[in-house]
Structure formats: structure tokens, C-alpha cells
Enzyme design. Sequence first.
Site, mmCIF file in Angstrom:
data_model
loop_
_atom_site.group_PDB
_atom_site.id
_atom_site.type_symbol
_atom_site.label_atom_id
_atom_site.label_comp_id
_atom_site.label_asym_id
_atom_site.label_seq_id
_atom_site.Cartn_x
_atom_site.Cartn_y
_atom_site.Cartn_z
ATOM 1 N N ARG A 1 0.888 -1.179 0.000
ATOM 2 C CA ARG A 1 0.000 0.000 0.000
ATOM 3 C C ARG A 1 0.913 1.212 0.000
ATOM 4 O O ARG A 1 1.739 1.369 0.902
ATOM 5 C CB ARG A 1 -0.893 0.004 1.241
ATOM 6 C CG ARG A 1 -1.527 1.373 1.489
ATOM 7 C CD ARG A 1 -2.609 1.354 2.520
ATOM 8 N NE ARG A 1 -3.787 0.673 2.026
ATOM 9 C CZ ARG A 1 -4.984 0.727 2.606
ATOM 10 N NH1 ARG A 1 -5.141 1.422 3.722
ATOM 11 N NH2 ARG A 1 -5.999 0.083 2.098
ATOM 12 N N HIS B 1 -7.620 0.982 -6.146
ATOM 13 C CA HIS B 1 -7.736 0.073 -4.991
ATOM 14 C C HIS B 1 -8.446 -1.212 -5.443
ATOM 15 O O HIS B 1 -9.582 -1.482 -5.072
ATOM 16 C CB HIS B 1 -8.535 0.774 -3.883
ATOM 17 C CG HIS B 1 -8.441 0.125 -2.534
ATOM 18 N ND1 HIS B 1 -7.618 -0.963 -2.267
ATOM 19 C CD2 HIS B 1 -9.082 0.395 -1.357
ATOM 20 C CE1 HIS B 1 -7.758 -1.312 -0.991
ATOM 21 N NE2 HIS B 1 -8.634 -0.509 -0.416
ATOM 22 N N GLN C 1 -10.168 -3.987 -3.006
ATOM 23 C CA GLN C 1 -11.449 -3.562 -2.446
ATOM 24 C C GLN C 1 -12.589 -3.900 -3.400
ATOM 25 O O GLN C 1 -13.633 -4.416 -2.995
ATOM 26 C CB GLN C 1 -11.427 -2.048 -2.192
ATOM 27 C CG GLN C 1 -12.723 -1.513 -1.641
ATOM 28 C CD GLN C 1 -13.032 -2.088 -0.272
ATOM 29 O OE1 GLN C 1 -12.208 -2.016 0.615
ATOM 30 N NE2 GLN C 1 -14.202 -2.683 -0.088
ATOM 31 N N ASP D 1 -17.567 6.835 -0.525
ATOM 32 C CA ASP D 1 -16.295 6.715 0.196
ATOM 33 C C ASP D 1 -16.017 8.070 0.842
ATOM 34 O O ASP D 1 -16.700 9.069 0.549
ATOM 35 C CB ASP D 1 -15.179 6.322 -0.798
ATOM 36 C CG ASP D 1 -13.833 6.063 -0.130
ATOM 37 O OD1 ASP D 1 -13.795 5.866 1.097
ATOM 38 O OD2 ASP D 1 -12.809 6.058 -0.846
ATOM 39 N N CYS E 1 -16.306 1.227 1.305
ATOM 40 C CA CYS E 1 -15.091 0.429 1.563
ATOM 41 C C CYS E 1 -14.635 0.536 3.010
ATOM 42 O O CYS E 1 -13.919 -0.333 3.491
ATOM 43 C CB CYS E 1 -13.978 0.857 0.612
ATOM 44 S SG CYS E 1 -13.418 2.557 0.852
ATOM 45 N N ARG F 1 -13.181 -8.926 1.972
ATOM 46 C CA ARG F 1 -11.788 -8.625 1.631
ATOM 47 C C ARG F 1 -10.947 -9.868 1.852
ATOM 48 O O ARG F 1 -10.092 -10.219 1.046
ATOM 49 C CB ARG F 1 -11.256 -7.475 2.518
ATOM 50 C CG ARG F 1 -11.890 -6.112 2.275
ATOM 51 C CD ARG F 1 -11.517 -5.537 0.935
ATOM 52 N NE ARG F 1 -10.076 -5.412 0.763
ATOM 53 C CZ ARG F 1 -9.333 -4.376 1.198
ATOM 54 N NH1 ARG F 1 -9.915 -3.351 1.800
ATOM 55 N NH2 ARG F 1 -8.024 -4.328 1.005
HETATM 56 N N1 CP Z 1 -11.086 -0.376 2.849
HETATM 57 C C1 CP Z 1 -9.794 -0.377 3.206
HETATM 58 O O1 CP Z 1 -8.875 -0.590 2.400
HETATM 59 O O2 CP Z 1 -9.605 -0.172 4.540
HETATM 60 P P1 CP Z 1 -8.217 0.054 5.294
HETATM 61 O O3 CP Z 1 -7.702 1.403 4.882
HETATM 62 O O4 CP Z 1 -8.553 -0.031 6.752
HETATM 63 O O5 CP Z 1 -7.262 -1.023 4.863
HETATM 64 N N1 NVA Z 2 -10.174 6.661 -0.759
HETATM 65 C C1 NVA Z 2 -9.678 6.207 0.516
HETATM 66 C C2 NVA Z 2 -9.839 4.730 0.641
HETATM 67 C C3 NVA Z 2 -9.403 4.148 1.949
HETATM 68 C C4 NVA Z 2 -9.538 2.663 2.007
HETATM 69 C C5 NVA Z 2 -8.230 6.627 0.691
HETATM 70 O O1 NVA Z 2 -7.437 6.473 -0.257
HETATM 71 O O2 NVA Z 2 -7.898 7.146 1.751
#
Ligand code: CP
Ligand code: NVA
Length: 308
Positions: free
Chosen positions: A107, A134, A137, A225, A266, A294
Site C-alpha cells: 500500500r 484500490h 477492495q 467513500d 469500503c 476482503r
Molecule cells: N477499505 C480499506 O482498504 O480499509 P483500510 O484502509 O482499513 O485497509
Molecule cells: N479513498 C480512501 C480509501 C481508503 C480505504 C483513501 O485512499 O484514503
Amino acid sequence: MSHFLDIHKTDPADLRQMISEAGRIKQMRKGLPKGTPDAEQVLANHMVALIFEKPSTRTRVSFDVGVRQMGGQTMVLSGSDMQLGHGETIADTARVLSRYVDMIMIRTFEESTLLEMAEHATVPVINGLTNRTHPCQIMADVLTYEEHNGSIRGKKVVWLGDGNNVAASLIHAAGQFGFDITIAAPETLQPEAEFVNWARNKGVEVVLETNPQQAVEGADLVVTDTWVSMHDSQTTKERRHNQLRAYQVDDALMAHAKPDALFMHCLPAHRGEEVTSSVMDGPQSVIWDEAENRLHAQKAVMRWCLGK
Ligand code: CP
Ligand code: NVA
């Protein structure tokens, strides 16, 4: 071995196969305590590195638990603790990690970091979120939709709010799984044209709409989101809130969707901002199944990466 970098870069037949595999894997362990090993120990003797340059609850825990249930071992690394954050190149990090571990989930911020990691790693690399997409997700989201309401093909999916990384992967999924998507957002927060055009070229309808009520009309699935993502500057917060207030998913907005429409997010959610508690905790919300999925979807992704 294959990298799982993005939904639009993965063969649609393989994606479809991963969704059915995820459903099968989920069924196999229904009701078992979480620490029970999976019947199929496909990651036995495998070591997986989970690298986080941004915070995470779901991605971190679901990958860690998933690998362990499949018989593998994990190493959770924070980007700032690694030499990666102190000048060692991504390419060199990828080469070194490939000598220690069998798979890498990362990530990160810039998509280029993920791509460079994949280019130089000799083990599969999985995208656990970048500023741009992502995909893990959205694999969970497709699984969740289909568990509740059957095939997503031909359905109308509506995204409300910021046209961000999660929206981008949802647009990719529209193209690969064959559903129509409407993005309801102010003009300045619409998703990247490159992604919209990619999906349109796949033959699905991608509607860009500024009116939230009109967008949700007849929807089969409503998704939102956070208005401010992890890579967004906190200084944009107030402006974003003013721009997006009208796109909050509340009961009145959900009433424009089909009566059996589902609601997804998400997570993490900001209750009272992009969505009301009444919708999050209401009968159309499937957010907890979505979060659980997930785990199952990523197991299918990891198996595919390793050809298992
Ligand atoms: N939805 C998601 O990716 O959550 P986290 O940021 O907690 O991993
Ligand atoms: N759009 C959000 C998703 C988190 C899972 C971010 O990138 O912070």
C-alpha cells in the site's frame, strides 16, 4: 506467477474465476474459528511481505489473517521503518525482498512505486491501494454484490462523492464485469478521463452526473467513500466538504434507488459526512459483509498470483 496490479490490467476471465473461487473458499470455512487453518494449505512454507506506507485496518488484518489461514507466514512492514523511506531505490528493494519472501503486497502513495516494485520483483506483487486505484477492495465488492443480489452484469452501479482511487477501480470493474456505472460528483472531482474512456471502450455505459438524485434513480447498487483520502492534503478538507455536502448518502437519496438496491462503503466511513448512520446501519447496507469479503477475495487473488 502474476502480479495483481489493477482490475483493468487483469484478464476478465481470470477476474471472474477469482470471484467464484473466493465464494468457494468462503463457504469452506463457514462457522470455523478464525484461527482454524483452511482445508487447502496453499501457502504452506510461503512467506508474504505486507508493506504499508499509509494507515490500514482492513487491508492489513485481512491479508495477515488470510495468509495465515492458508498456511503461510507474514511480515508486516511499515514503509517509514524500511530503507525505502530513506533513499534506497524501489527497484533495489524489490530485488532484495524477492530473495526473502514469496509474495509482496504494498500500500503506497504514487502508482509509480507499485509499478517499479512489480517491474523489479521476481515474486508476485499485489496492489493494496495507491493514490490512483484500490483493486482488492473492488474484488470484495463484486463478491458481496453477487452474494446478495446475483450477477452484477448489466446492473446500474452509482458512485457518489469524490471520484477517487476506489471509484477508479469500480470503473475498471464495470468494464471487466460488464455493468453500467454512474459517477455523481462535482465537475472538479470527477474520475480521471483515462479510466472513464477505458471503460466506455469496453462497451459499458459510464455516465458522469452532477445531480445526485438523478444519478441514483433506478440504481441496483449505491457506493460512496470518504470525501478526503489519505493522500489528499488536509487543507482541502473544508472545501471538499462544501463541494460534496449535497452528495451525502441519506435515506432520501437511497429512496431513488431500486427497492432492493444495496449500499456499500469500503470503510473507514465518516458517519454523518459522506453517509448517514441510518443508511450505514440500515437494511440495504452490506458494509460488514463487504469488509469480511476482503479476506475471501484476497485469498483468491493470492492463489491466482501464485498459480494455485
Ligand atoms: N477499505 C480499506 O482498504 O480499509 P483500510 O484502509 O482499513 O485497509
Ligand atoms: N479513498 C480512501 C480509501 C481508503 C480505504 C483513501 O485512499 O484514503
